[in-house]
Design a protein around this motif. Sequence first.
Motif, PDB file in Angstrom:
ATOM      1  N   ASP A 133       0.836  -1.211   0.000  1.00 40.05           N
ATOM      2  CA  ASP A 133       0.000   0.000   0.000  1.00 40.05           C
ATOM      3  C   ASP A 133       0.866   1.254   0.000  1.00 40.05           C
ATOM      4  OD1 ASP A 133      -2.355  -1.448  -0.030  1.00 40.05           O
ATOM      5  OD2 ASP A 133      -2.654  -1.333   2.138  1.00 40.05           O
ATOM      6  N   THR A 166       2.015   1.846  -3.490  1.00 34.38           N
ATOM      7  CA  THR A 166       0.911   2.415  -4.266  1.00 34.38           C
ATOM      8  C   THR A 166       0.761   3.906  -3.969  1.00 34.38           C
ATOM      9  OG1 THR A 166      -0.236   0.291  -4.288  1.00 34.38           O
ATOM     10  CG2 THR A 166      -1.577   2.245  -4.719  1.00 34.38           C
ATOM     11  N   ASP A 167       0.810   4.273  -2.696  1.00 36.33           N
ATOM     12  CA  ASP A 167       0.711   5.690  -2.309  1.00 36.33           C
ATOM     13  C   ASP A 167       1.904   6.494  -2.835  1.00 36.33           C
ATOM     14  OD1 ASP A 167      -1.618   5.060  -0.968  1.00 36.33           O
ATOM     15  OD2 ASP A 167      -0.679   5.010   1.015  1.00 36.33           O
TER      16      ASP A 167
END
Length: 87
Positions: free
Chosen positions: A69, A72-73
Motif C-alpha cells: 500500500d 501504491t501511495d
Amino acid sequence: MITKDDVLSLAYLKKTDYTGSHQGMRYRMECITVDEEKHLQVTVWPEPFNFIKTKDELKKRNTFDFSQDGITDAIAWMNDCLFDMQK
C-alpha cells in the motif's frame, strides 16, 4: 505516468535504493528506519543531474509505509509531482 511495473519489489527495496526517471523527473526510493520501524522514503527532483549532484532545494521528499500500500501511495505521489513539474 509511473506505474507499479516501473518500481521494484519490497524485497529489493529492503536491500538497496532504487532510482529511476520518467519524462524529465528523477526519483529515488529507499528503505529507512524510524523508531525501529521500516518506512519507504521517496525523493523526486528535475533532470538532468543525479541525486548527489542536484541541490537539496530542488528535491522533494515524502515518507510512506513500507508495504505494498505504501508503494501504491508513493507512486500516486510521484505522479502528482510529475504533473506539477510539467506545468
